[in-house]
Design a protein around this motif. Structure first.
Motif, PDB file in Angstrom:
ATOM      1  N   ILE A 147      43.760  16.217  48.934  1.00 18.48           N
ATOM      2  CA  ILE A 147      42.828  15.133  48.613  1.00 18.48           C
ATOM      3  C   ILE A 147      41.367  15.576  48.718  1.00 18.48           C
ATOM      4  O   ILE A 147      40.460  14.759  48.591  1.00 18.48           O
ATOM      5  CB  ILE A 147      43.069  13.885  49.500  1.00 18.48           C
ATOM      6  CG1 ILE A 147      42.790  14.194  50.979  1.00 18.48           C
ATOM      7  CG2 ILE A 147      44.467  13.330  49.301  1.00 18.48           C
ATOM      8  CD1 ILE A 147      42.705  12.966  51.858  1.00 18.48           C
ATOM      9  N   CYS A 152      32.576  18.533  60.754  1.00 14.71           N
ATOM     10  CA  CYS A 152      32.996  17.574  59.729  1.00 14.71           C
ATOM     11  C   CYS A 152      31.787  16.907  59.080  1.00 14.71           C
ATOM     12  O   CYS A 152      31.772  16.672  57.882  1.00 14.71           O
ATOM     13  CB  CYS A 152      33.913  16.508  60.336  1.00 14.71           C
ATOM     14  SG  CYS A 152      35.640  16.955  60.352  1.00 14.71           S
ATOM     15  N   GLY A 187      42.890   6.135  53.985  1.00 19.57           N
ATOM     16  CA  GLY A 187      41.568   6.513  53.488  1.00 19.57           C
ATOM     17  C   GLY A 187      40.821   7.544  54.302  1.00 19.57           C
ATOM     18  O   GLY A 187      39.676   7.871  53.977  1.00 19.57           O
ATOM     19  N   ARG A 219      48.031  18.089  53.302  1.00 21.54           N
ATOM     20  CA  ARG A 219      47.668  16.774  52.756  1.00 21.54           C
ATOM     21  C   ARG A 219      46.159  16.663  52.559  1.00 21.54           C
ATOM     22  O   ARG A 219      45.691  16.147  51.554  1.00 21.54           O
ATOM     23  CB  ARG A 219      48.131  15.654  53.694  1.00 21.54           C
ATOM     24  CG  ARG A 219      49.593  15.405  53.701  1.00 21.54           C
ATOM     25  CD  ARG A 219      50.030  14.702  52.406  1.00 21.54           C
ATOM     26  NE  ARG A 219      51.421  14.373  52.462  1.00 21.54           N
ATOM     27  CZ  ARG A 219      51.897  13.137  52.477  1.00 21.54           C
ATOM     28  NH1 ARG A 219      51.089  12.113  52.390  1.00 21.54           N
ATOM     29  NH2 ARG A 219      53.189  12.938  52.535  1.00 21.54           N
ATOM     30  N   MET A 220      45.411  17.132  53.546  1.00 19.91           N
ATOM     31  CA  MET A 220      43.955  17.036  53.461  1.00 19.91           C
ATOM     32  C   MET A 220      43.413  17.919  52.344  1.00 19.91           C
ATOM     33  O   MET A 220      42.490  17.515  51.634  1.00 19.91           O
ATOM     34  CB  MET A 220      43.317  17.403  54.807  1.00 19.91           C
ATOM     35  CG  MET A 220      43.615  16.394  55.905  1.00 19.91           C
ATOM     36  SD  MET A 220      43.142  14.702  55.500  1.00 19.91           S
ATOM     37  CE  MET A 220      41.413  14.773  55.896  1.00 19.91           C
ATOM     38  N   GLU A 246      31.991   8.256  59.049  1.00 18.57           N
ATOM     39  CA  GLU A 246      33.010   8.467  58.017  1.00 18.57           C
ATOM     40  C   GLU A 246      34.177   9.303  58.524  1.00 18.57           C
ATOM     41  O   GLU A 246      35.052   9.671  57.750  1.00 18.57           O
ATOM     42  CB  GLU A 246      32.380   9.153  56.802  1.00 18.57           C
ATOM     43  CG  GLU A 246      31.350   8.309  56.103  1.00 18.57           C
ATOM     44  CD  GLU A 246      30.763   9.004  54.881  1.00 18.57           C
ATOM     45  OE1 GLU A 246      31.315  10.039  54.450  1.00 18.57           O
ATOM     46  OE2 GLU A 246      29.762   8.515  54.366  1.00 18.57           O
ATOM     47  N   GLY A 302      39.939  16.697  51.405  1.00 20.48           N
ATOM     48  CA  GLY A 302      39.419  16.298  52.707  1.00 20.48           C
ATOM     49  C   GLY A 302      39.265  17.476  53.644  1.00 20.48           C
ATOM     50  O   GLY A 302      39.437  18.636  53.257  1.00 20.48           O
ATOM     51  N   LYS A 303      38.938  17.176  54.879  1.00 18.79           N
ATOM     52  CA  LYS A 303      38.714  18.200  55.890  1.00 18.79           C
ATOM     53  C   LYS A 303      39.384  17.776  57.185  1.00 18.79           C
ATOM     54  O   LYS A 303      39.274  16.623  57.602  1.00 18.79           O
ATOM     55  CB  LYS A 303      37.204  18.364  56.113  1.00 18.79           C
ATOM     56  CG  LYS A 303      36.816  19.368  57.160  1.00 18.79           C
ATOM     57  CD  LYS A 303      37.005  20.767  56.656  1.00 18.79           C
ATOM     58  CE  LYS A 303      36.480  21.783  57.667  1.00 18.79           C
ATOM     59  NZ  LYS A 303      36.805  23.136  57.285  1.00 18.79           N
ATOM     60  N   THR A 361      39.432  10.852  55.112  1.00 20.26           N
ATOM     61  CA  THR A 361      39.242  12.120  54.405  1.00 20.26           C
ATOM     62  C   THR A 361      38.583  13.164  55.292  1.00 20.26           C
ATOM     63  O   THR A 361      38.525  14.331  54.928  1.00 20.26           O
ATOM     64  CB  THR A 361      38.381  11.935  53.143  1.00 20.26           C
ATOM     65  OG1 THR A 361      37.119  11.392  53.521  1.00 20.26           O
ATOM     66  CG2 THR A 361      39.069  11.032  52.142  1.00 20.26           C
ATOM     67  N   ARG A 362      38.091  12.751  56.429  1.00 15.16           N
ATOM     68  CA  ARG A 362      37.503  13.658  57.421  1.00 15.16           C
ATOM     69  C   ARG A 362      38.191  13.375  58.745  1.00 15.16           C
ATOM     70  O   ARG A 362      37.958  12.339  59.365  1.00 15.16           O
ATOM     71  CB  ARG A 362      35.999  13.420  57.567  1.00 15.16           C
ATOM     72  CG  ARG A 362      35.232  13.530  56.286  1.00 15.16           C
ATOM     73  CD  ARG A 362      34.749  14.948  56.067  1.00 15.16           C
ATOM     74  NE  ARG A 362      34.119  15.066  54.763  1.00 15.16           N
ATOM     75  CZ  ARG A 362      34.542  15.884  53.818  1.00 15.16           C
ATOM     76  NH1 ARG A 362      35.575  16.657  54.019  1.00 15.16           N
ATOM     77  NH2 ARG A 362      33.924  15.957  52.665  1.00 15.16           N
ATOM     78  N   ILE A 380      45.692   9.110  56.823  1.00 12.82           N
ATOM     79  CA  ILE A 380      45.204   9.718  55.575  1.00 12.82           C
ATOM     80  C   ILE A 380      45.398   8.741  54.419  1.00 12.82           C
ATOM     81  O   ILE A 380      44.481   8.524  53.616  1.00 12.82           O
ATOM     82  CB  ILE A 380      45.916  11.065  55.304  1.00 12.82           C
ATOM     83  CG1 ILE A 380      45.574  12.070  56.410  1.00 12.82           C
ATOM     84  CG2 ILE A 380      45.530  11.612  53.928  1.00 12.82           C
ATOM     85  CD1 ILE A 380      46.438  13.316  56.414  1.00 12.82           C
ATOM     86  N   LYS A 381      46.573   8.131  54.351  1.00 13.63           N
ATOM     87  CA  LYS A 381      46.836   7.149  53.290  1.00 13.63           C
ATOM     88  C   LYS A 381      45.909   5.947  53.406  1.00 13.63           C
ATOM     89  O   LYS A 381      45.611   5.294  52.413  1.00 13.63           O
ATOM     90  CB  LYS A 381      48.298   6.697  53.329  1.00 13.63           C
ATOM     91  CG  LYS A 381      49.260   7.750  52.848  1.00 13.63           C
ATOM     92  CD  LYS A 381      50.693   7.252  52.900  1.00 13.63           C
ATOM     93  CE  LYS A 381      51.653   8.308  52.399  1.00 13.63           C
ATOM     94  NZ  LYS A 381      53.055   7.882  52.518  1.00 13.63           N
TER      95      LYS A 381
END
Length: 115
Positions: free
Chosen positions: A70, A109, A38, A66-67, A9, A72-73, A40-41, A35-36
């Motif tokens: 959303i 992560c 999808g 940005r992360m 992932e 994310g990391k 997220t890690r 990132i856009k």
């Protein structure tokens, strides 16, 4: 220059060369596109970076923001001593997650994802 690889992932982006005013906007756009798409890690493998300017530092800030937005990391890995010094002087080591190696960053992560 940037190469993208998906591991489970996680998206691993390997940055090489110089990250400065000449290519910072292009690099930022490429990472934001991931990132856009999808991601997220993110693991940003910086072991191939030889130089980071203030414009390059801004790329890392934008990506981190940005992360966060959303949920994310993002983890940076493999900063060369000269690049790590720029991060230390600018205070970025306190605000960004940085690991010594790509494997350490992937493990971090993965831990975050399992929480």
């Amino acid at each position: 220059m940037m190469e993208s690889q998906t591991i489970g992932e996680m998206r691993v982006l390997s940055l090489t060369g110089r990250l400065d005013s000449i290519n910072a906007a292009e690099t930022e756009a490429a990472i934001v596109a991931e990132i856009k798409d999808g991601a997220t890690r993110l693991v940003l493998d910086c072991s191939g970076l030889t130089y980071v300017s203030s414009a390059g530092l801004r790329v890392f800030l934008v990506v981190a923001k940005r992360m966060r937005e959303i949920g994310g990391k993002v983890v940076l890995a493999g900063l060369a001593p000269s690049v790590k010094e720029v991060f230390a002087i600018s205070g970025f080591l306190q605000i960004l997650t940085v690991c010594e190696s790509r494997d350490d960053a992937l493990a971090m992560c993965e831990q975050e994802a399992s929480r």
